[in-house]
Scaffold this motif. Structure first.
Motif, PDB file in Angstrom:
ATOM      1  N   GLU A  24       0.837  -1.216   0.000  1.00  0.00           N
ATOM      2  CA  GLU A  24       0.000   0.000   0.000  1.00  0.00           C
ATOM      3  C   GLU A  24       0.865   1.257   0.000  1.00  0.00           C
ATOM      4  N   GLU A  25       1.952   1.207   0.745  1.00  0.00           N
ATOM      5  CA  GLU A  25       2.821   2.388   0.819  1.00  0.00           C
ATOM      6  C   GLU A  25       3.492   2.665  -0.535  1.00  0.00           C
ATOM      7  N   LEU A  26       3.945   1.598  -1.187  1.00  0.00           N
ATOM      8  CA  LEU A  26       4.559   1.779  -2.516  1.00  0.00           C
ATOM      9  C   LEU A  26       3.510   2.230  -3.531  1.00  0.00           C
ATOM     10  N   ALA A  27       2.298   1.658  -3.404  1.00  0.00           N
ATOM     11  CA  ALA A  27       1.222   2.054  -4.323  1.00  0.00           C
ATOM     12  C   ALA A  27       0.855   3.521  -4.110  1.00  0.00           C
ATOM     13  N   LYS A  28       0.876   3.945  -2.868  1.00  0.00           N
ATOM     14  CA  LYS A  28       0.554   5.345  -2.576  1.00  0.00           C
ATOM     15  C   LYS A  28       1.593   6.273  -3.198  1.00  0.00           C
ATOM     16  N   VAL A  83       8.855   5.231   3.640  1.00  0.00           N
ATOM     17  CA  VAL A  83       9.116   3.847   3.207  1.00  0.00           C
ATOM     18  C   VAL A  83      10.529   3.431   3.590  1.00  0.00           C
ATOM     19  N   ILE A  84      11.483   4.340   3.399  1.00  0.00           N
ATOM     20  CA  ILE A  84      12.872   3.997   3.736  1.00  0.00           C
ATOM     21  C   ILE A  84      13.001   3.701   5.227  1.00  0.00           C
ATOM     22  N   VAL A  85      12.401   4.569   6.040  1.00  0.00           N
ATOM     23  CA  VAL A  85      12.522   4.406   7.489  1.00  0.00           C
ATOM     24  C   VAL A  85      11.820   3.130   7.959  1.00  0.00           C
ATOM     25  N   ARG A  86      10.628   2.897   7.444  1.00  0.00           N
ATOM     26  CA  ARG A  86       9.837   1.765   7.954  1.00  0.00           C
ATOM     27  C   ARG A  86      10.264   0.423   7.378  1.00  0.00           C
ATOM     28  N   ARG A  87      10.630   0.435   6.107  1.00  0.00           N
ATOM     29  CA  ARG A  87      10.796  -0.857   5.424  1.00  0.00           C
ATOM     30  C   ARG A  87      12.229  -1.206   5.050  1.00  0.00           C
ATOM     31  N   GLN A  88      13.122  -0.244   5.093  1.00  0.00           N
ATOM     32  CA  GLN A  88      14.500  -0.486   4.603  1.00  0.00           C
ATOM     33  C   GLN A  88      14.462  -1.274   3.293  1.00  0.00           C
ATOM     34  N   PRO A  89      13.898  -0.675   2.236  1.00  0.00           N
ATOM     35  CA  PRO A  89      13.681  -1.424   0.997  1.00  0.00           C
ATOM     36  C   PRO A  89      14.975  -1.960   0.394  1.00  0.00           C
ATOM     37  N   THR A  90      14.843  -3.112  -0.267  1.00  0.00           N
ATOM     38  CA  THR A  90      15.977  -3.726  -0.959  1.00  0.00           C
ATOM     39  C   THR A  90      15.548  -4.078  -2.376  1.00  0.00           C
ATOM     40  N   ALA A  91      16.531  -4.395  -3.183  1.00  0.00           N
ATOM     41  CA  ALA A  91      16.304  -4.898  -4.547  1.00  0.00           C
ATOM     42  C   ALA A  91      15.295  -4.026  -5.297  1.00  0.00           C
ATOM     43  N   VAL A  92      14.264  -4.636  -5.882  1.00  0.00           N
ATOM     44  CA  VAL A  92      13.359  -3.865  -6.729  1.00  0.00           C
ATOM     45  C   VAL A  92      12.643  -2.782  -5.916  1.00  0.00           C
ATOM     46  N   ASP A  93      12.366  -3.057  -4.656  1.00  0.00           N
ATOM     47  CA  ASP A  93      11.696  -2.048  -3.830  1.00  0.00           C
ATOM     48  C   ASP A  93      12.594  -0.823  -3.633  1.00  0.00           C
ATOM     49  N   LEU A  94      13.880  -1.089  -3.444  1.00  0.00           N
ATOM     50  CA  LEU A  94      14.829   0.018  -3.303  1.00  0.00           C
ATOM     51  C   LEU A  94      14.879   0.815  -4.606  1.00  0.00           C
ATOM     52  N   ARG A  95      14.897   0.083  -5.715  1.00  0.00           N
ATOM     53  CA  ARG A  95      14.946   0.779  -7.008  1.00  0.00           C
ATOM     54  C   ARG A  95      13.682   1.602  -7.220  1.00  0.00           C
ATOM     55  N   ILE A  96      12.543   1.044  -6.808  1.00  0.00           N
ATOM     56  CA  ILE A  96      11.284   1.794  -6.955  1.00  0.00           C
ATOM     57  C   ILE A  96      11.362   3.094  -6.156  1.00  0.00           C
ATOM     58  N   VAL A  97      11.790   2.984  -4.920  1.00  0.00           N
ATOM     59  CA  VAL A  97      11.797   4.173  -4.057  1.00  0.00           C
ATOM     60  C   VAL A  97      12.781   5.226  -4.586  1.00  0.00           C
ATOM     61  N   LEU A  98      13.977   4.763  -4.969  1.00  0.00           N
ATOM     62  CA  LEU A  98      14.969   5.715  -5.502  1.00  0.00           C
ATOM     63  C   LEU A  98      14.449   6.353  -6.792  1.00  0.00           C
ATOM     64  N   ALA A  99      13.872   5.511  -7.657  1.00  0.00           N
ATOM     65  CA  ALA A  99      13.390   6.022  -8.942  1.00  0.00           C
ATOM     66  C   ALA A  99      12.235   6.984  -8.741  1.00  0.00           C
ATOM     67  N   MET A 100      11.330   6.651  -7.850  1.00  0.00           N
ATOM     68  CA  MET A 100      10.172   7.523  -7.624  1.00  0.00           C
ATOM     69  C   MET A 100      10.617   8.896  -7.112  1.00  0.00           C
ATOM     70  N   SER A 101      11.647   8.881  -6.291  1.00  0.00           N
ATOM     71  CA  SER A 101      12.152  10.154  -5.785  1.00  0.00           C
ATOM     72  C   SER A 101      12.659  11.021  -6.941  1.00  0.00           C
ATOM     73  N   LYS A 102      13.408  10.375  -7.872  1.00  0.00           N
ATOM     74  CA  LYS A 102      13.921  11.133  -9.012  1.00  0.00           C
ATOM     75  C   LYS A 102      12.798  11.517  -9.967  1.00  0.00           C
ATOM     76  N   ILE A 103      11.861  10.595 -10.180  1.00  0.00           N
ATOM     77  CA  ILE A 103      10.751  10.878 -11.095  1.00  0.00           C
ATOM     78  C   ILE A 103       9.924  12.052 -10.572  1.00  0.00           C
ATOM     79  N   ALA A 104       9.704  12.082  -9.261  1.00  0.00           N
ATOM     80  CA  ALA A 104       8.939  13.188  -8.678  1.00  0.00           C
ATOM     81  C   ALA A 104       9.608  14.518  -9.020  1.00  0.00           C
ATOM     82  N   GLY A 105      10.934  14.523  -8.963  1.00  0.00           N
ATOM     83  CA  GLY A 105      11.667  15.743  -9.307  1.00  0.00           C
ATOM     84  C   GLY A 105      11.469  16.129 -10.759  1.00  0.00           C
TER      85      GLY A 105
END
Lengths: 252, 287
Positions: A24-28, A83-105
């Motif tokens: 849900e957090e990634l979907a949000k 998401v980073i604080v709560r989940r410490q994402p790895t692999a594809v989740d980490l890539r999603i979070v990093l990419a979303m941050s850049k995409i938002a910019g």
């Protein structure tokens, strides 16, 4: 344009966690980006109407709505931190979070370009000997550039929605026509015969043309991040032709 | 091995992203399980508990001065594999190990090899700190004394001190060496066990979830210690904490149902794993 039906099926990279709240957090986070993208498309459309059709109200509409995108950008940042604080994402989740941050910019800066065009439209209006109507060939050229840039941007947002590699490659394939449309518009604006425009007006129009082209460039940046998420490959600064050929050969 | 799995090069792990997108579930090891200059070298290791096979044809090297982490769900065989590396499984009735496990080129399952000195060369730190019911000093001195590593009390004192220093415990216990090791905190007890292991000059240290009974601060201290120990030893660590594996190791091996699914640089495993099972596990999608 790319035939999206031919796209290779890509799994729902953000879903399927044992902890559903994580999904849900990634979907949000993704939903915020998509909403930002929708706003930017609307803003760019209004900005073009303000510039080409001289609809002053559309320019004010763009300026009024700009903060919405900015606030969504802040929401995206907050969600990334969460998401980073709560989940410490790895692999594809980490890539999603990093990419979303850049995409938002990128999406936020694309929104800024729409605002810039709206600002130029108002400035044109306010200049001495104001410009009531653009010459027809300039109108057509602006619309051609807008069609390219906005189509690329819309596709980039669709690509984010499904982490669609094929759609991202289609955006890369649209870069040369975008570049050509920009060159054509600059050529028209630089034409020595264009005596009906003052130098200041030409500067406003060149600034707008550059901003429109940049919307397309932001779409390309977004497409790079989509590929990074889906394939784990950082394709920034890679030769586009070779990249497209390689990935198309792999079935995308 | 199925057709798709045959497309995966066992050494190079040449598994394309497009193949992954198609959802391959191969049991061939993805990634290079070899290293240039291995301290330990395991090939085609099978482990059976009676009729049940716990490890299936695992090949894996442990390099000098590296921390290799082994991760995987409960029952995947990672602890069983770890215990093969110093023949701890010899003590389990019905356990049978086949294949080749070499330490510095020597087969550790050679019948002529005595497992007792082997376990000094390949030391082990367990999940729960298990100091002997003796003084702090005696906990560390016990191993060197029975292995005859020192000639006199002065040498033994020096070895105890250096071992406790390497374990980062000396400053905390130097004034109470005669007190019971069991009186220390959990984190200190675990570091005492590490000092006990170091004292017999091992080449390899095996750690089976060494921080699972420790609080975050004690865990951080032990992790810092692991990083320091890497300069002198090869370390293989089994952990259920993926963050810990990411923090302390240079290479990571992912086990699943007795198979070694994927091995590679820790950075690669945690940012861009090549096997779907690895990705599902480390991202929390493992059902």
């Amino acid at each position: 344009m790319t035939d999206t039906n031919a796209s290779r099926p890509v799994p729902d990279l953000g879903g399927g966690h044992t902890v559903r709240r994580y999904d849900e957090e990634l979907a949000k986070l993704r939903a915020i980006i998509l909403e930002m993208g929708e706003h930017v498309v609307g803003q760019t459309q209004s900005a073009l109407a303000a510039l080409v059709d001289r609809e002053e109200s559309q320019a004010y509409r763009v300026l009024d709505r700009e903060p919405q995108i900015d606030y969504l950008s802040l929401d995206a940042d907050e969600e990334v931190f969460r998401v980073i604080v709560r989940r410490q994402p790895t692999a594809v989740d980490l890539r999603i979070v990093l990419a979303m941050s850049k995409i938002a910019g990128d999406v936020e800066r694309a929104g800024d370009k729409a605002t810039s065009i709206a600002g130029q439209a108002l400035e044109l209006k306010g200049l001495a000997g104001g410009l009531d109507e653009l010459p027809e060939e300039l109108k057509q050229s602006f619309r051609a550039l807008y069609d390219r840039a906005c189509c690329m941007f819309e596709q980039s947002i669709q690509a984010v929605a499904h982490f669609d590699v094929a759609l991202s490659l289609g955006i890369f394939e649209d870069e040369p026509p975008l570049c050509e449309a920009g060159k054509e518009l600059r050529r028209l604006l630089g034409d020595e015969e264009r005596s009906e425009l003052t130098p200041r007006q030409i500067v406003c129009l060149l600034t707008s043309a550059h901003a429109l082209e940049r919307v397309g460039r932001h779409a390309s940046n977004i497409a790079e991040q989509v590929i990074y998420v889906a394939l784990g490959q950082d394709v920034r600064y890679r030769n586009r032709e070779i990249l497209i050929e390689t990935l198309r050969h792999q079935g995308y | 091995m199925n057709t798709m799995a045959e497309a995966i090069d066992k050494t190079t792990g040449a598994m394309s992203a497009s193949e992954l997108a198609g959802g391959i579930h191969s049991r061939a090891t993805v990634g290079d399980f070899t290293v240039a200059d291995p301290r330990m070298s395991c090939r085609d290791v099978d482990v059976w508990y009676g009729s049940k096979q716990a490890i299936k044809g695992v090949s894996l090297d442990i390099a000098q001065n590296e921390v290799l982490s082994m991760i995987g769900p409960s029952g995947c065989g990672k602890s069983t594999f770890l215990r093969c590396l110093n023949r701890m499984n010899d003590t389990i009735d019905g356990c049978r190990v086949t294949g080749s496990i070499r330490l510095d080129g020597q087969d550790i399952y050679d019948r002529s090899l005595d497992p007792v000195p082997l376990r000094a060369r390949v030391g082990m730190v367990f999940q729960k700190p298990n100091p002997f019911p003796k003084s702090i000093y005696e906990n560390v001195a016990y191993g060197p004394r029975i292995h005859g590593l020192t000639n006199n009390r002065t040498e033994l004192d020096a070895l105890v001190e250096s071992s406790l220093r390497k374990a980062g415990l000396w400053e905390e216990v130097k004034d109470r060496l005669d007190q019971p090791g069991t009186g220390l905190s959990g984190g200190q007890q675990q570091r005492l066990c590490i000092a006990r292991t170091i004292a017999v000059s091992p080449e390899v240290i095996l750690m089976d979830e060494p921080c699972s009974a420790l609080d975050p601060i004690a865990t951080a201290i032990v992790e810092e210690l692991i990083d320091e120990l890497r300069a002198n030893y090869s370390i293989a660590i089994v952990t259920h904490s993926m963050q810990q594996a990411a923090r302390v190791s240079q290479r990571t091996a992912y086990f699943h149902l007795g198979d070694l699914i994927e091995v590679g640089e820790t950075n690669d495993i945690f940012t861009n794993p090549r096997h779907k099972l690895t990705e599902d596990y480390i991202t929390g999608r493992f059902g």
